[in-house]
Every structure is written in structure tokens, then in C-alpha cells.
Design a protein around this motif. Structure first.
Motif, PDB file in Angstrom:
ATOM      1  N   GLN A   1      20.030 -26.354  -7.617  1.00  0.00           N
ATOM      2  CA  GLN A   1      21.166 -25.678  -6.451  1.00  0.00           C
ATOM      3  C   GLN A   1      21.658 -24.239  -7.002  1.00  0.00           C
ATOM      4  OE1 GLN A   1      24.262 -28.700  -7.254  1.00  0.00           O
ATOM      5  NE2 GLN A   1      23.341 -30.093  -6.070  1.00  0.00           N
TER       6      GLN A   1
ATOM      7  N   ALA B   1      18.738 -22.272  -5.578  1.00  0.00           N
ATOM      8  CA  ALA B   1      18.747 -21.834  -4.116  1.00  0.00           C
ATOM      9  C   ALA B   1      19.664 -21.007  -3.776  1.00  0.00           C
ATOM     10  CB  ALA B   1      18.859 -23.295  -3.544  1.00  0.00           C
ATOM     11  N   ARG B   2      20.798 -21.007  -4.246  1.00  0.00           N
ATOM     12  CA  ARG B   2      21.844 -20.193  -4.259  1.00  0.00           C
ATOM     13  C   ARG B   2      21.602 -18.642  -4.186  1.00  0.00           C
ATOM     14  NH1 ARG B   2      25.343 -22.216  -7.417  1.00  0.00           N
ATOM     15  NH2 ARG B   2      25.477 -19.928  -8.795  1.00  0.00           N
TER      16      ARG B   2
ATOM     17  N   ALA C   1      16.166 -21.099  -0.861  1.00  0.00           N
ATOM     18  CA  ALA C   1      15.681 -22.476  -0.976  1.00  0.00           C
ATOM     19  C   ALA C   1      14.238 -22.628  -1.167  1.00  0.00           C
ATOM     20  CB  ALA C   1      16.023 -23.229   0.096  1.00  0.00           C
TER      21      ALA C   1
ATOM     22  N   THR D   1      12.929 -22.070  -7.514  1.00  0.00           N
ATOM     23  CA  THR D   1      13.806 -23.128  -6.691  1.00  0.00           C
ATOM     24  C   THR D   1      12.762 -24.446  -6.704  1.00  0.00           C
ATOM     25  OG1 THR D   1      14.951 -21.471  -5.863  1.00  0.00           O
ATOM     26  CG2 THR D   1      15.074 -23.762  -5.183  1.00  0.00           C
TER      27      THR D   1
ATOM     28  N   ARG E   1      12.878 -28.223  -8.350  1.00  0.00           N
ATOM     29  CA  ARG E   1      13.288 -29.306  -7.300  1.00  0.00           C
ATOM     30  C   ARG E   1      12.042 -30.621  -7.444  1.00  0.00           C
ATOM     31  NH1 ARG E   1      14.095 -29.522  -1.722  1.00  0.00           N
ATOM     32  NH2 ARG E   1      15.121 -31.484  -2.195  1.00  0.00           N
TER      33      ARG E   1
ATOM     34  N   GLU F   1       9.767 -32.520   0.660  1.00  0.00           N
ATOM     35  CA  GLU F   1      10.451 -31.241   0.871  1.00  0.00           C
ATOM     36  C   GLU F   1       9.670 -30.350   0.158  1.00  0.00           C
ATOM     37  OE1 GLU F   1      14.328 -32.166   0.092  1.00  0.00           O
ATOM     38  OE2 GLU F   1      14.647 -33.322   1.985  1.00  0.00           O
TER      39      GLU F   1
END
Length: 752
Positions: free
Chosen positions: A532, A535-536, A540, A545, A549, A571
Motif C-alpha cells: 500500500q 502504491a501510494r 500501483a 509495488t 503484491r 492483478e
């Protein structure tokens, strides 16, 4: 070559008009045609440069010649000839009489150029870019120093040194390094900064930065701190140009801000579209265009450093403070060194006969100060080693770094930062070539030296300690790795803040290590938080990132949450395919994990089709014998078995096992996994005696390699006991089950 003054009995060098780290540009006369030309020469590399690296530089220069020679447009520098003379590559171009935009700004004391000139330059560059993009060429380093305005007002784009041919992707990847951002910080697009996929719209973004600078006097993110500039490109909305210069026309302000959209889809469709907008704006009409729907990203909240308020503008994260590499592309030379310095750091003289350090220096004697030429040569060799590593040539890179480390230690001393930097790279190459124990010793030495010279919380000290933790994990010493990661993380958070990229990298590694310790809930929570945060801060779709994930998906699977794991992996596959390409190894690795998740969810028919496609793609990209191709084939065989197609499954397992034994060795873990799969197939076909023989081979190999109480060894012994049970040899089976249970209890492993 300069001494002969004549190249190929045709081009007579007259005077030097530009010099950079890798080459020179001369004004010359073409004796055959009686005209003046510019001759660009690539400096020959001396013996201290790695030959593989030299070959790559020469290939890059040849590619520039090929790219530029293919272009015939009034807005692009014309290339007349290319060749090699006495070992020196040269490029013959039209001689441009004018000034580049960087020089025009400097001539104007960094005040913006006249409005009419700015709009005219924008329209001419858009026209030239439209042509180059139609030829399938992306410039990738558009900046003021690479755009010339001639005496008659003509504007030309120069220097295609890192341009990309649309049909030449493999060569480009090999020359620039996977994921390495190429370009100049003040003019790089967000996707270029992140190492993502680049197309013609990246050039449009760079043009937006150039137009912003010549229209206002400064680029959109005008900071001396390179990381601050890069974060500005990624996260910060640029201020409208008219807030700096009210007389700029409104249409021009809108056009440039659209060029500076953070994502490619929000920019003009192509350079032709851009040129039409400018033309309509100049004539006062209104373009008949659909709105772009551009949404400026909200800036991240400032992070206060424990030492006091953030020193940077509040729109930039605190962790950008103190990163100071990079500069605007301005300068006084007729040709900026940036315009052909294809590899940072390689700045040695044309002849590079380095003086050797004095041998037999008496103990306690003062070390003589090394000359700048020797230091430059060592820096060049260090850079060559780094580039070999980026190309995956770890063995060769290690040889270069070991040699440089020895020379630096001799002339600078063992505790000098440059010596320790070379020792650090030696450790890095050792860890990447499977010599983890040697790497650990090297990193420990570097960490101790840096702690003495720089302090325990210095970023370079922490980097060495973090690599120590990594190789401890490679050695299976996960508890020690955990303790070291935790200590480094605490120090990084204290000195750098929680959102610094290095802090997040350490937290990612700690999460990975927690999963290897069996602390799965903690690992999942930490990996989720890191994903998270990345991604910020990075986006993303940033590779970092997606790596985290991927780790989230892995931990979800180990927790038995396979539906969530499947969604996460899918994803990641989609994002990696878009950012890196469908055939990138990271994309293919995530597809493999999708297959694992489908199989665990009982969807073996889907998994089988996925693995068939993956085997085809892996074979096409890497070959039939590549370990990752064999891994995909193993997954295919497993799912054939789950569908009760045991004859096919057994045949696949046997072929994979033979290939793994040949490529990886008989005792490699993957080979043993395939051998076990053969036994599984034999058992399901009722051939229990044959299965027992194979199970025993696997168990004996694991006992020899891993130890009698290793979990994998115990699993193999359990398989053996089950086989004995099926053969009616109950007493032997019970005894073996008891031995396994006792060893599990002794190690604290839960029984199943």
C-alpha cells in the motif's frame, strides 16, 4: 585520430566543437564534395575497460548512426556517413550553424524566450516528432541541449543516442539494462522514471518540460535535488505557465499542461494532434477535440522528519531531501557533454596507460596521493563492472570489481569509501552467483568499515548490513536474518523516515523473511502495508509495488486463502504485462503462481490450459531446457495427475526429471521434486513397488543434503511409509511413521 586530421582519406578535421565523456565532435571538411560537416567520434576504450562493455558501447553508437541515418526531415539532423577509422567509430552529420535551446536561454540570462519564438519552436518540434514517431522511433532524451535553432529560424532535433527503434526492442533492452531509466531528470516522463514501458507519448511529456522551460525560464520542477525532481514529475501537478508569465497565450498554457499529464493516455494522442492544437491556437480558432479528462494527482502529504520540519517544498515527500545527483541540461559548450555521454562515469583520457601503485612501500610510510588520471580510470572500471552486473554477467562483473578493489585498497587504503564501495559490489556479485557464505564475509567487512568511517546509521552502512541479512536468508539462517533486518529497519525509520524507498525495501525483505520463519500472519500484514505504501509513493504499477503484491499473494496462499491469492496474482500479471510486457520473466513468474492457485482451488482444467500456454511462451522466450520452462512443465504434469490422466502425467514427470537432472544436477531440489512426482504417478497407477524405490531415492538424497530432520526429508519419509502401507508391509510402515513423528516433535514441527 585527431593527429592524422584525415579520416578515410576524405574527412579533414578542422577544429573541436564539442567534447563529452565518451566522444568528441569536430568541424570537418568533406574533401570529396567540398562542404563542411560535423564528425562525431567515439573514443576508443583502453585495456582497462571490460571488452564486453566496450562492445556494448560500440553497438549503441552504431545504433545511433542507424537510427539517425533512417530519418529524412527538415526538423531532424541529417546523417551523411558512418564508419570506422583506425579502431575509432565516427558519424558524419550536417554542420548546424546555430544555438541549442539551452544556449539560447543562457544567452538570454535564463530569461524566457520571446512568446512568438516559443510557439514557433513548439510547432516545428511537434512536426519533427510526428515524423520520427511515424518511423517507429522514440527519442527518449528530448531536452533543450538536443534541440537546435538555426540562424534562419529552422528548428532541428539532434542526438538519437538512446533512441528506441520500435522493431529493435531486444537490442535496446540489452544496451540500456532492464528497468534502468535513461534520460535527464528535469525532462523525464513519469513512466520513464519508473522504468516502465515507453512509447512516443514519453517524448511528448519531455517536450512539455522543454516548452515550459523556454516559456517561463525554468523547467516545471526546478530543484537541484534530482530525487525531488523525479518525485515532482511523478506526483506533483505543475503550476500553470501563466502564473509565471501572464502574457503567454491561454491555448499554449493548456497545451503544455496536457503534455505534462502524469499518465500517457491523458496526453495528446500523438505529435500530429499536438501540432494541430498549436496551429489552431495560433490562428485563434477552437480545436474540435474531445476533452482529455485529465485529472491532476493530489500531492502526497508532507512527512515531518524527526529532526525538524521538512526542508523541501511541502508537496514533496520528506525522503527526497539530501539526494543531489543530476542537473538541468544547460551549458556553454556548443555541444553539451550530456549529448553523447552514453555511460556515466567513463571519462578516462583517450590513452589510458595508468600508473601502477608503487610496490614495497615501507610500513608506516605515508601513502602517496594518487593522480586524478588513475582515479578516473578506476572509476571507469567500477562503472564497467556495474554495467556488466546490470546485464546479468555476474561472474565477469565480480572479476572487474575484485581487481578494482585491490587497486583502490593499494592507492587509497582499506577504509576509503571508494575501496569499500568496490568491496560491496564484490559481495553483491558473490551473492548473485550462489556464494552466499563468501558474500556474507565481504558485506560484514564493508559494514564494519563503513560504521567506523561513516557511523552506524549512515545509509551506506545500513545498505551493507541489509545485504548481510539477505545472504543470511540465502544460507537458511532466517532467525539471524530477522534480527538483523529488524535492527536495520529501526535505524532506517529513525534516520530516513517510514516512506523512504530504502526503508520500504527493508520492510519488504523483513516480511519475506517472516514468511520463511512460519510467521505467516505477521508476514502478510507487513507485506500488505508495504504494498500500500509503495502504491501510494511509487504508483500501483511500479515494479517494486508489484514485487510486494506478489509476496502478498504468496503469503495468502500459505495461509490457505487461495481465492484471495488467485485474485492478487492475476492483478499482478495484468499490471506487469502492461508495464513490462507479456514475455517479461516477472510477468511469466506471476502467471505460474496463478496456475498454482487454480490447482489449489480444484480448478485443475483451467490450470492445465494455463500451464500449456505458459510452457509454449517459456519455450519461445527461453528455450526448452531453461529451468523456468521445466518448472512450467512440472506444473502441467501435476495438473494432469489431478485430472486423473496418470499415464500422461507420469510421462511428463519423467521427461522433466531427466531434463532437470541434466541442467540442474541429480541432487537439485527441483530435480528431487520431479522424481517424487514420478513416484506419485507410479502409486496412482498401482505400481507401488516401483513407487517405493523412487520414494526411497528421494528420501535418501534429501537426508544426505538437508539432514534427517529437515521438513522436506520428513515429508519424503512419510511418502515412503505410505507406500509400505499400500504394499501390505504394515509393521515397517508403523515403525517409519513413529520415527518421523519423533523427529517432528524434536524439531517442534506440527504433525499433520
Amino acid at each position: 585520430m585527431a593527429e592524422t586530421r584525415l579520416i578515410q582519406s576524405r574527412y579533414r578535421l578542422l577544429d573541436l566543437i564539442g567534447r563529452g565523456g565518451m566522444g568528441e565532435v569536430w568541424r570537418a571538411r568533406d574533401e570529396s564534395l567540398g562542404r563542411q560537416v560535423a564528425v562525431k567520434c567515439l573514443k576508443p576504450m583502453g585495456p582497462q575497460h571490460d571488452q564486453d562493455f566496450t562492445r556494448i558501447l560500440r553497438e549503441r553508437f552504431r545504433r545511433e548512426a542507424r537510427v539517425a541515418a533512417a530519418l529524412q526531415h527538415r526538423g531532424v539532423t541529417v546523417v551523411h556517413d558512418f564508419g570506422e577509422h583506425e579502431g575509432v567509430l565516427y558519424l558524419v552529420m550536417e554542420l548546424l550553424e546555430g544555438r541549442n535551446l539551452s544556449e539560447l536561454l543562457e544567452d538570454n540570462k535564463q530569461l524566457p524566450l520571446p512568446v512568438d519564438d516559443v510557439v514557433d519552436i513548439a510547432e516545428q518540434v511537434a512536426d519533427a516528432l510526428g515524423y520520427t514517431h511515424q518511423q517507429g522511433i522514440v527519442h527518449r532524451d528530448l531536452k533543450p541541449a538536443n534541440i537546435m535553432r538555426l540562424a534562419d529560424g529552422t528548428v532541428k532535433i539532434c542526438d538519437f543516442g538512446i533512441a528506441r527503434l520500435g522493431h529493435d526492442m531486444a537490442v535496446t533492452s540489452r544496451l540500456t539494462g532492464v528497468g534502468i531509466a535513461m534520460g535527464t531528470p528535469h525532462y523525464m516522463s513519469p513512466e520513464q522514471i519508473s522504468g516502465g514501458e515507453i512509447d512516443h507519448r514519453s517524448d511528448l511529456y519531455s517536450l512539455g518540460c522543454v516548452l515550459y522551460e523556454i516559456a517561463t525560464g525554468a523547467p516545471p520542477f526546478d530543484l537541484d535535488d534530482a530525487w525531488g525532481v523525479l518525485v515532482g514529475h511523478r506526483d506533483t501537478p505543475p503550476e500553470p505557465l501563466r502564473t509565471h508569465r501572464a502574457e503567454l497565450p491561454g491555448f499554449f498554457d493548456r497545451v503544455v499542461l496536457e503534455l505534462l499529464a502524469k499518465t500517457p493516455d491523458q496526453r495528446p494522442v500523438d505529435a500530429g494532434d499536438l501540432r494541430r492544437r498549436i496551429a489552431v491556437g495560433r490562428t485563434g480558432g477552437q480545436p474540435h477535440l474531445e476533452p482529455t479528462g485529465r485529472v491532476l494527482l493530489a500531492p502526497p502529504a508532507p512527512v515531518e522528519h524527526p529532526g525538524g520540519p521538512a526542508a523541501l517544498a511541502p508537496r514533496l515527500p520528506d525522503w527526497t531531501r539530501g539526494m543531489t545527483t543530476g542537473h538541468k541540461a544547460t551549458g556553454t559548450a556548443a555541444m553539451s557533454p550530456d549529448s553523447f555521454d552514453h555511460s556515466a562515469g567513463l571519462t578516462g583520457a583517450w590513452t589510458t596507460g595508468a600508473a601502477q601503485p608503487a610496490a614495497g612501500r615501507p610500513a608506516g610510510a605515508e601513502r602517496p596521493t594518487p593522480g586524478p588520471e588513475l582515479l578516473s580510470i578506476l572509476a571507469s572500471r567500477h562503472s564497467a563492472g556495474l554495467n556488466l552486473g546490470r546485464l546479468g554477467h555476474w561472474e565477469e562483473a565480480g572479476e572487474v570489481h575484485r581487481a578494482v578493489a585491490a587497486e583502490r585498497e593499494s592507492v587509497l587504503g582499506p577504509g576509503h569509501p571508494d575501496t569499500l564501495s568496490s568491496r560491496y559490489e564484490v559481495g553483491f556479485t558473490l551473492s548473485r552467483t550462489g556464494r552466499a557464505a563468501d558474500a556474507l564475509r565481504e558485506f560484514a567487512h564493508v559494514a564494519q568499515g563503513r560504521e567506523r568511517g561513516l557511523g552506524p546509521d549512515h545509509p551506506e552502512t545500513l545498505a551493507a548490513r541489509q545485504e548481510m541479512a539477505y545472504v543470511l536468508g540465502q544460507l537458511g539462517r532466517h532467525f539471524e536474518a530477522h534480527q538483523l533486518y529488524a535492527a536495520v529497519l529501526a535505524s532506517r525509520e529513525r534516520s530516513m523516515g517510514p516512506d523512504h524507498p530504502d526503508t520500504l525495501r527493508c520492510r519488504h525483505n523483513l516480511a519475506f523473511n517472516l514468511s520463511r520463519l512460519g510467521r505467516l500472519e505477521e508476514s502478510y500484514g507487513m507485506a500488505r502495508d508495504v504494498a500500500q505504501a509503495r502504491a501510494r509513493l511509487l504508483g500501483a504499477a511500479h515494479p517494486d509495488t508489484l514485487v510486494t503484491r506478489y509476496e502478498v499473494g504468496y503469503t495468502l496462499g500459505r495461509l490457505g486463502r487461495w481465492t484471495e491469492a488467485l485474485q492478487t496474482y492475476r492483478e499482478v500479471v495484468q499490471a506487469r504485462a502492461q508495464a513490462l510486457g507479456a514475455d517479461h520473466p516477472d510477468t511469466l513468474a506471476a502467471r505460474y503462481e496463478v496456475g498454482i492457485s487454480l490447482g489449489r482451488l480444484g480448478r485443475s482444467a483451467e490450470a492445465l490450459e494455463l500451464y500449456r500456454a505458459l510452457v509454449e511462451d517459456r519455450t519461445r522466450v527461453s528455450g526448452r531446457a531453461d529451468p523456468e520452462t521445466l518448472r512450467a512443465r512440472h506444473g502441467l504434469g501435476v495438473n494432469l495427475g489431478r485430472l486423473a490422466r496418470w499415464e500422461e502425467a507420469l510421462a511428463e514427470s519423467r521427461e522433466v526429471c531427466v531434463n532437470r537432472e541434466r541442467v540442474l544436477g541429480a541432487d537439485h531440489p527441483d530435480t528431487l521434486v520431479s522424481r517424487r512426482e514420478i513416484a506419485v504417478g507410479l502409486g496412482w497407477l498401482g505400481r507401488w513397488a516401483d513407487a517405493l524405490t523412487v520414494y526411497r531415492q528421494v528420501a535418501e538424497a534429501r537426508t544426505r543434503i538437508l539432514g534427517a530432520d529437515h521438513p522436506d526429508t520428513l515429508a519424503g519419509r512419510n511418502d515412503e511409509a505410505h507406500c509400505l502401507e499400500q504394499l501390505g508391509r504394515g509393521q515397517e510402515a508403523v515403525e517409519l511413521y513413529r520415527q518421523v513423528a519423533a523427529l517432528r516433535q524434536q524439531r517442534g514441527i506440527p504433525s499433520h
